[in-house]
Design a protein around this motif. Structure first.
Motif, short mmCIF file in Angstrom:
data_model
loop_
_atom_site.label_atom_id
_atom_site.label_comp_id
_atom_site.label_asym_id
_atom_site.label_seq_id
_atom_site.Cartn_x
_atom_site.Cartn_y
_atom_site.Cartn_z
N ALA A 8 0.84 -1.21 0.00
CA ALA A 8 0.00 0.00 0.00
C ALA A 8 0.87 1.26 0.00
N GLU A 9 1.99 1.21 0.71
CA GLU A 9 2.88 2.38 0.75
C GLU A 9 3.45 2.67 -0.64
N HIS A 10 3.75 1.61 -1.37
CA HIS A 10 4.28 1.81 -2.73
C HIS A 10 3.20 2.34 -3.67
N VAL A 11 1.96 1.88 -3.49
CA VAL A 11 0.85 2.42 -4.29
C VAL A 11 0.73 3.93 -4.01
N LYS A 12 0.81 4.29 -2.74
CA LYS A 12 0.66 5.71 -2.37
C LYS A 12 1.73 6.58 -3.02
N ARG A 13 2.97 6.07 -3.06
CA ARG A 13 4.03 6.84 -3.72
C ARG A 13 3.63 7.18 -5.15
N GLY A 14 3.11 6.16 -5.85
CA GLY A 14 2.72 6.37 -7.25
C GLY A 14 1.56 7.35 -7.37
N VAL A 15 0.61 7.26 -6.44
CA VAL A 15 -0.56 8.15 -6.47
C VAL A 15 -0.12 9.60 -6.25
N TYR A 16 0.71 9.82 -5.22
CA TYR A 16 1.19 11.18 -4.95
C TYR A 16 1.96 11.73 -6.14
N GLU A 17 2.82 10.87 -6.69
CA GLU A 17 3.68 11.28 -7.80
C GLU A 17 2.85 11.76 -9.00
N ALA A 18 1.68 11.11 -9.20
CA ALA A 18 0.84 11.45 -10.35
C ALA A 18 -0.16 12.56 -10.02
N GLY A 19 -0.06 13.11 -8.81
CA GLY A 19 -0.94 14.23 -8.47
C GLY A 19 -2.26 13.82 -7.85
N GLY A 20 -2.33 12.61 -7.33
CA GLY A 20 -3.56 12.15 -6.67
C GLY A 20 -3.46 12.24 -5.15
N PHE A 21 -4.51 11.88 -4.50
CA PHE A 21 -4.65 11.98 -3.05
C PHE A 21 -5.09 10.60 -2.55
N PRO A 22 -4.15 9.78 -2.03
CA PRO A 22 -4.48 8.42 -1.63
C PRO A 22 -5.07 8.34 -0.23
N LEU A 23 -6.10 7.54 -0.06
CA LEU A 23 -6.67 7.28 1.25
C LEU A 23 -6.90 5.77 1.36
N GLU A 24 -6.19 5.16 2.29
CA GLU A 24 -6.26 3.69 2.43
C GLU A 24 -7.38 3.32 3.41
N PHE A 25 -8.09 2.27 3.10
CA PHE A 25 -9.14 1.81 4.02
C PHE A 25 -9.17 0.28 4.06
N PRO A 26 -9.50 -0.28 5.24
CA PRO A 26 -9.54 -1.73 5.38
C PRO A 26 -10.92 -2.28 5.04
N VAL A 27 -10.94 -3.49 4.56
CA VAL A 27 -12.20 -4.23 4.43
C VAL A 27 -11.99 -5.61 5.03
N MET A 28 -13.10 -6.32 5.23
CA MET A 28 -13.01 -7.67 5.79
C MET A 28 -12.05 -8.51 4.94
#
Ligand code: FES
Length: 363
Positions: free
Chosen positions: A65-85
């Motif tokens: 998830a941390e690596h996904v966030k790097r890519g999201v920030y880099e592309a100008g997005g705003f990542p918000l992680e959430f858990p599911v069952m």
């Protein structure tokens, strides 16, 4: 930033509001340490995470998830992680399948109820993949899948030891008196050698292959080992790509067409995939109203031979499969049977993505 010629992103219904309500929506998230300009209209990317220590196969997803966030920030997005069952096949009673649809509801409502414009699905263990795909399909936002990936090959005294396959064979040997209880216990520590899902072509690897062959992930998603740095690069690139997908409005329903399901059915035949793929793909198709029946599996897939030699029916493991070319090699081999105009999350078709190691998606 949103393009002023297009309608604003869905998240503007939350963060674009004035007055008391907008204050609520922004203020509490600022408690995470976020600056005000994160709410300026950039795409909000929900990272739907099935991380759980009760699902050991998905235990690498915190890092992923941390690596996904790097890519999201880099592309100008705003990542918000959430858990599911999270449905862990080995611990949950009476069976994870009992909760697949419940989890899909969790996923669907978590996405629908929140200020999310695009979704990254982090999945791995058997039922986590269909439950996330089903729930996300019901909401139909731009969505990309990233699988945990298989664990390293099991190895006991120099011999490959496949998840599940090895246990069943060895327990029979104990019953027959050809393997001691001590040896059996020793092997227990030699099978799951790293984080990651089962490393045979069981349901988890099959469903990761289905995600890739449906065009719902970047190439190579199915087979990169969970702990290989290339898996983290794939997550990073997926984070970048989902931001572009939101800007392109490339929704799940544009990727998951009947042609995509036909490609997945043919791929399942070529990899000797789990029969569980049948029930899961029918359920995912049903969420999008794509006509798909049991008969289609016979008509579309039955003439393709199995091309790979992996446990549980064969000899090798997912790590070997990755070094031999992984799913892109299979897709190339069966390309004349595939519907090559199907769109993938790349924004390209399988025809243009094959061979799949291209700049921008190379892991
Ligand atoms: Fe989780 Fe096999 S038990 S992937």
């Amino acid at each position: 930033m949103s393009d002023s010629s297009k309608p604003p992103f869905r998240s503007r219904q939350w963060f674009g509001r004035e007055g008391k309500q907008g204050f609520y929506y922004r203020s509490w998230l600022k408690g995470l340490g976020l600056p005000h300009d994160m709410f300026d209209g950039r795409p909000v990317i929900g990272i739907c995470n099935t991380l759980s220590e009760l699902t050991p196969c998905n235990s690498s997803l915190r890092e992923l998830a941390e690596h996904v966030k790097r890519g999201v920030y880099e592309a100008g997005g705003f990542p918000l992680e959430f858990p599911v069952m999270s449905l862990g096949e080995t611990q949950i009673r009476p069976t994870a399948m009992l909760f697949r649809n419940l989890t899909s509801m969790d996923v669907e409502e978590s996405i629908r109820a929140n200020p999310i414009d695009g979704v990254v699905l982090l999945m791995g263990c058997d039922k986590t993949t269909p439950s996330l795909m089903m729930g996300a399909a019901s909401v139909d936002l731009p969505t990309i899948g990233v699988s945990a990936g298989p664990s390293l090959s099991g190895n006991w005294r120099g011999k490959p030891l496949g998840s599940g396959t090895g246990v069943i064979g060895m327990s029979e040997m104990v019953r027959a008196g050809t393997l001691s209880q001590d040896e059996f216990t020793e092997a227990e520590s030699c099978m799951q050698r790293s984080k990651g899902s089962c490393m045979t072509m069981g349901t988890a690897s099959t469903m990761a292959s289905m995600v890739e062959s449906l065009g719902m992930s970047l190439p190579e998603n199915a087979a990169i080992p969970a702990v290989d740095a290339r898996r983290f690069r794939l997550a990073h690139l997926s984070g970048r790509r989902i931001v572009e997908m939101v800007r392109e409005d490339l929704r799940m329903s544009k990727v998951l067409t009947r042609a995509a399901f036909a490609n997945a059915i043919r791929t399942n035949a070529a990899i000797g995939g789990s029969t569980n793929a049948v029930i899961h793909l029918l359920a995912i198709a049903g969420r999008l109203g794509v006509p798909l029946s049991l008969q289609d599996w016979d008509e579309i897939g039955s003439r393709l031979p199995c091309l790979i030699n992996l446990m549980p029916s064969g000899q090798y493991l997912m790590e070997d499969f990755y070094y031999a070319g992984g799913l892109p090699a299979v897709l190339r081999e069966i390309s004349r049977h595939l519907e090559l105009d199907a769109l993938t999350v790349n924004g390209r078709t399988p025809a243009r993505t094959s061979p799949m190691r291209r700049a921008g998606t190379r892991t």
